[in-house]
Enzyme design. Sequence first.
Site, PDB file in Angstrom:
ATOM      1  N   SER A  12       0.894   9.615   9.202  1.00 58.80           N
ATOM      2  CA  SER A  12       0.788  10.342   7.929  1.00 58.80           C
ATOM      3  C   SER A  12       1.011  11.821   8.186  1.00 58.80           C
ATOM      4  O   SER A  12       0.267  12.451   8.960  1.00 58.80           O
ATOM      5  CB  SER A  12      -0.597  10.150   7.315  1.00 58.80           C
ATOM      6  OG  SER A  12      -0.796  11.160   6.334  1.00 58.80           O
ATOM      7  N   HIS A  37       4.759   8.109   6.791  1.00 68.09           N
ATOM      8  CA  HIS A  37       3.881   7.944   5.625  1.00 68.09           C
ATOM      9  C   HIS A  37       3.625   9.315   4.985  1.00 68.09           C
ATOM     10  O   HIS A  37       3.226  10.261   5.654  1.00 68.09           O
ATOM     11  CB  HIS A  37       2.561   7.325   6.091  1.00 68.09           C
ATOM     12  CG  HIS A  37       1.592   6.994   5.009  1.00 68.09           C
ATOM     13  ND1 HIS A  37       1.659   5.830   4.268  1.00 68.09           N
ATOM     14  CD2 HIS A  37       0.512   7.666   4.536  1.00 68.09           C
ATOM     15  CE1 HIS A  37       0.668   5.795   3.393  1.00 68.09           C
ATOM     16  NE2 HIS A  37      -0.047   6.902   3.534  1.00 68.09           N
ATOM     17  N   ASP A  39       1.740  11.395   2.006  1.00 74.05           N
ATOM     18  CA  ASP A  39       0.587  11.336   1.098  1.00 74.05           C
ATOM     19  C   ASP A  39       0.712  12.369  -0.014  1.00 74.05           C
ATOM     20  O   ASP A  39       0.589  13.574   0.222  1.00 74.05           O
ATOM     21  CB  ASP A  39      -0.701  11.583   1.891  1.00 74.05           C
ATOM     22  CG  ASP A  39      -1.104  10.372   2.715  1.00 74.05           C
ATOM     23  OD1 ASP A  39      -1.141   9.266   2.144  1.00 74.05           O
ATOM     24  OD2 ASP A  39      -1.367  10.534   3.922  1.00 74.05           O
ATOM     25  N   MET A  41      -0.828  13.905  -3.334  1.00 81.00           N
ATOM     26  CA  MET A  41      -2.141  14.029  -3.999  1.00 81.00           C
ATOM     27  C   MET A  41      -2.069  15.067  -5.110  1.00 81.00           C
ATOM     28  O   MET A  41      -1.405  16.098  -4.967  1.00 81.00           O
ATOM     29  CB  MET A  41      -3.202  14.470  -2.990  1.00 81.00           C
ATOM     30  CG  MET A  41      -3.307  13.568  -1.779  1.00 81.00           C
ATOM     31  SD  MET A  41      -4.697  14.038  -0.748  1.00 81.00           S
ATOM     32  CE  MET A  41      -4.440  12.936   0.654  1.00 81.00           C
ATOM     33  N   HIS A  70       2.973   7.361  -0.522  1.00 80.64           N
ATOM     34  CA  HIS A  70       1.674   6.904  -1.046  1.00 80.64           C
ATOM     35  C   HIS A  70       1.243   7.874  -2.141  1.00 80.64           C
ATOM     36  O   HIS A  70       0.881   9.015  -1.848  1.00 80.64           O
ATOM     37  CB  HIS A  70       0.678   6.885   0.126  1.00 80.64           C
ATOM     38  CG  HIS A  70      -0.715   6.494  -0.241  1.00 80.64           C
ATOM     39  ND1 HIS A  70      -1.781   6.690   0.626  1.00 80.64           N
ATOM     40  CD2 HIS A  70      -1.238   5.923  -1.358  1.00 80.64           C
ATOM     41  CE1 HIS A  70      -2.885   6.251   0.054  1.00 80.64           C
ATOM     42  NE2 HIS A  70      -2.590   5.795  -1.150  1.00 80.64           N
ATOM     43  N   MET A  72      -1.217   9.249  -4.618  1.00 79.30           N
ATOM     44  CA  MET A  72      -2.626   9.337  -5.050  1.00 79.30           C
ATOM     45  C   MET A  72      -2.644  10.275  -6.248  1.00 79.30           C
ATOM     46  O   MET A  72      -3.153  11.403  -6.191  1.00 79.30           O
ATOM     47  CB  MET A  72      -3.493   9.838  -3.884  1.00 79.30           C
ATOM     48  CG  MET A  72      -3.694   8.756  -2.824  1.00 79.30           C
ATOM     49  SD  MET A  72      -4.200   9.411  -1.226  1.00 79.30           S
ATOM     50  CE  MET A  72      -2.592   9.859  -0.587  1.00 79.30           C
ATOM     51  N   MET A 141      -7.075   0.729   1.642  1.00 77.81           N
ATOM     52  CA  MET A 141      -7.646   2.011   2.077  1.00 77.81           C
ATOM     53  C   MET A 141      -8.948   1.728   2.825  1.00 77.81           C
ATOM     54  O   MET A 141      -9.854   1.083   2.288  1.00 77.81           O
ATOM     55  CB  MET A 141      -7.957   2.910   0.874  1.00 77.81           C
ATOM     56  CG  MET A 141      -6.760   3.383   0.077  1.00 77.81           C
ATOM     57  SD  MET A 141      -5.603   4.442   0.956  1.00 77.81           S
ATOM     58  CE  MET A 141      -6.639   5.742   1.600  1.00 77.81           C
ATOM     59  N   ASP A 177      -4.785   2.132   5.748  1.00 78.76           N
ATOM     60  CA  ASP A 177      -4.709   3.593   5.651  1.00 78.76           C
ATOM     61  C   ASP A 177      -6.107   4.196   5.722  1.00 78.76           C
ATOM     62  O   ASP A 177      -6.918   4.008   4.816  1.00 78.76           O
ATOM     63  CB  ASP A 177      -4.025   3.975   4.329  1.00 78.76           C
ATOM     64  CG  ASP A 177      -3.635   5.443   4.283  1.00 78.76           C
ATOM     65  OD1 ASP A 177      -3.920   6.174   5.242  1.00 78.76           O
ATOM     66  OD2 ASP A 177      -3.036   5.852   3.263  1.00 78.76           O
TER      67      ASP A 177
END
Length: 230
Positions: A12, A37, A39, A41, A70, A72, A141, A177
Amino acid sequence: MAFDRSIKIAPSILSADFANFGAECQAIEAQGCDWVHVDVMDGHFVPNLTFGPATCAAIRPHIKGIMDVHLMIAPVDPYIEAFAASGADFITSHLEAGPHIHRTLQAIRASGAKAGLALNPGTGLADVKHLLDMVDLVCVMTVNPGFGGQKFIHSHVDKVRELRAMIGDRPIHIEIDGGVTPETAPLVAGAGADVLVAGSGVFKGGSVRNPAPYGENIRAIRAAAEAARA
Ligand code: DX5
Ligand code: ZN
C-alpha cells in the site's frame, strides 16, 4: 489478466513517500511485489484524507502490473468513471459506503475495471453471499480503515476461512488489508486469502534511495504465506 490463487503481495503506497509516488511504485515492483495497492480516503467515510483519481492517473505510467484502487469514500458512484479512466485494474468499494452496493458493483464492471468489495471489521458475511456473482475480489479489512500501521485483528482469521468456503470455485480473490506482517500473513494465507496488502510491513526500513529492505520485507511476507499453504 488470468485468475489464480497464488500469493500476491500488494504494497500500500499509503506508507510510501508521498512526494515520490512514481519512484516508490517503480521501486516496489523492482523489489518483487505483485500488485500496487492505492488507498483513496475522503475524510468522510474514514477519518483521513489521501488523494483522488488525478494522483492515480499520474502514478499509473510508473506501474507495470496491477493497480488496485481501494476506495474508502462515500458516495462511490460519481467517481467510478474517473478512477476507471485513471487506469485502475481493480476498483474496490466498501459494502458500507452506501445503500446500493449492487448498483455500485455493476457500475464498476461496466466501467471496464474488475469489481472489489471491501468489508469493515464490523461487517458480517451474510450480505456478501448475494453479491458473489458481482465481484472479482473481496477485501477483508483486518484493521479499521483509515490509517496504516494498526494492529491486525486476529478474530478475523475465521472470517476469511468462512468467506473462502462461501466462494467455492468462483474466480474471486480474497484480499487482506491491515496489519499484514510475516507473523500474520500465514494465518490468513492458510485460511484462504491470496492477495496480501501491506503498507508499513513492506515500506519499513527502506526508501527510494535504499529500496533493498522493500524486497526483504516482500520476500519475508511471501515466504511465510506460502509456507502456510504447503
Ligand atoms: C487502511 C488501508 C490499508 C493500509 C494498510 O485503511 O486500507 O491499505 O495502508 O497498512 P498497514 O499494512 O500498515 O496496516
Ligand atoms: Zn487499503
